[in-house]
Design a protein around this motif. Structure first.
Motif, short mmCIF file in Angstrom:
data_model
loop_
_atom_site.label_atom_id
_atom_site.label_comp_id
_atom_site.label_asym_id
_atom_site.label_seq_id
_atom_site.Cartn_x
_atom_site.Cartn_y
_atom_site.Cartn_z
N ALA A 230 3.07 3.03 -6.17
CA ALA A 230 2.99 3.34 -4.68
C ALA A 230 1.45 3.69 -4.48
O ALA A 230 1.16 3.42 -3.36
CB ALA A 230 3.50 4.76 -4.65
N ARG A 231 0.55 4.14 -5.55
CA ARG A 231 -0.66 4.23 -5.49
C ARG A 231 -1.27 3.00 -5.21
O ARG A 231 -2.44 2.84 -4.53
CB ARG A 231 -1.30 4.93 -6.51
N LEU B 216 -0.66 1.87 -1.72
CA LEU B 216 -1.69 2.87 -0.83
C LEU B 216 -3.29 2.46 -0.84
O LEU B 216 -3.83 2.61 0.34
CB LEU B 216 -1.73 4.26 -1.12
N GLY C 59 3.65 2.43 -0.36
CA GLY C 59 2.52 2.66 -0.41
C GLY C 59 1.45 1.73 0.71
O GLY C 59 0.67 2.45 1.31
N GLU D 253 2.37 8.69 0.02
CA GLU D 253 1.86 8.95 -1.12
C GLU D 253 2.96 8.99 -2.41
O GLU D 253 4.14 8.71 -2.04
CB GLU D 253 1.36 10.50 -1.11
N LYS E 180 -4.45 8.91 4.68
CA LYS E 180 -4.00 7.45 4.67
C LYS E 180 -4.90 6.62 5.38
O LYS E 180 -4.38 5.47 5.36
CB LYS E 180 -2.74 7.37 5.17
#
Length: 221
Positions: A23-24, A27, A64, A69, A221
């Motif tokens: 997920a990071r 992102l 992401g 987050e 974000k």
């Protein structure tokens, strides 16, 4: 080492490396793109490719890219959310040599027409490393406010950027410079002790030989 290095990140499971880290990566790719993604071609490698689907790696990466987050409870529904928001995506496998087993290559396109190709890996505990950006090898953890400066490999480019940051009273924590070849394309990765605003990026973008300036904030974000 802090308590989060031992216990791991606050996240939607099941895995800190295959889910939170994924997920990071998504992102950070969104932040590097500097726009809302509309298309994403995602190629997973190693353990990501072998067990990623069972760990929700695919859904975490899309989450992401949507701006979520690692602790966002909507991660399991990311495919449906992406479809609703009009983001197209495809998955496949990557053929990489000597890469970390939890690696992925993302080719993304944004609403603003910008494109980015990012190779990254999940190191465990939710930590990640950006290994390659637009064909140039680098090492960026994205754990501090970071400026990524794409520029022409010419004498004076690095000095101009660091001098300007000094004049603006912005302290550099670490800095690395990478290039594809002598006199070709280069990238500065500048980690800062403080967050900055858009005016700083505009000033850096106006400097001679600077091709693109991207800011990775540790918040938002």
């Amino acid at each position: 080492m802090n308590i989060f290095d031992i216990l791991g990140p606050v996240m939607v499971g099941p895995s800190s490396s295959h889910t939170a880290g994924a997920a990071r990566i998504g992102l950070m790719t969104r932040k590097l793109l500097g726009a809302e993604p509309v298309e994403a071609d995602i190629r997973m490698y190693g353990s990501f490719a072998a067990t990623g689907k069972g760990h929700g790696t695919d859904r975490a990466i899309i989450a992401g890219l949507l701006g979520m987050e690692p602790d966002d409870m909507r991660i399991p529904e990311s495919f449906a959310i992406a479809e609703k928001e009009g983001m197209k995506f495809t998955f496949g496998t990557a053929d990489l040599k000597g890469a970390h087993p939890n690696s992925v290559v993302l080719h993304v396109k944004g609403k603003n027409g910008r494109e980015r190709k990012v190779q990254a890996c999940s190191l465990g505990g939710g930590r990640i490393m950006i290994n390659e950006l637009d064909g140039i090898e680098l090492n960026c953890t994205c754990e501090m406010p970071t400026i990524v400066v794409n520029h022409v490999d010419q004498p004076g480019r690095v000095a101009e950027v660091t001098t300007m940051l000094s004049m603006l009273s912005i302290n550099i924590a670490t800095m690395s410079v990478y290039r594809d070849r002598r006199g070709g394309r280069a990238v500065m990765v500048v980690e800062l002790d403080q967050e900055i605003d858009g005016s700083v990026l505009n000033i850096l973008q106006s400097l001679k030989g600077i091709l693109k300036v991207t800011y990775i904030s540790t918040g938002g974000k």
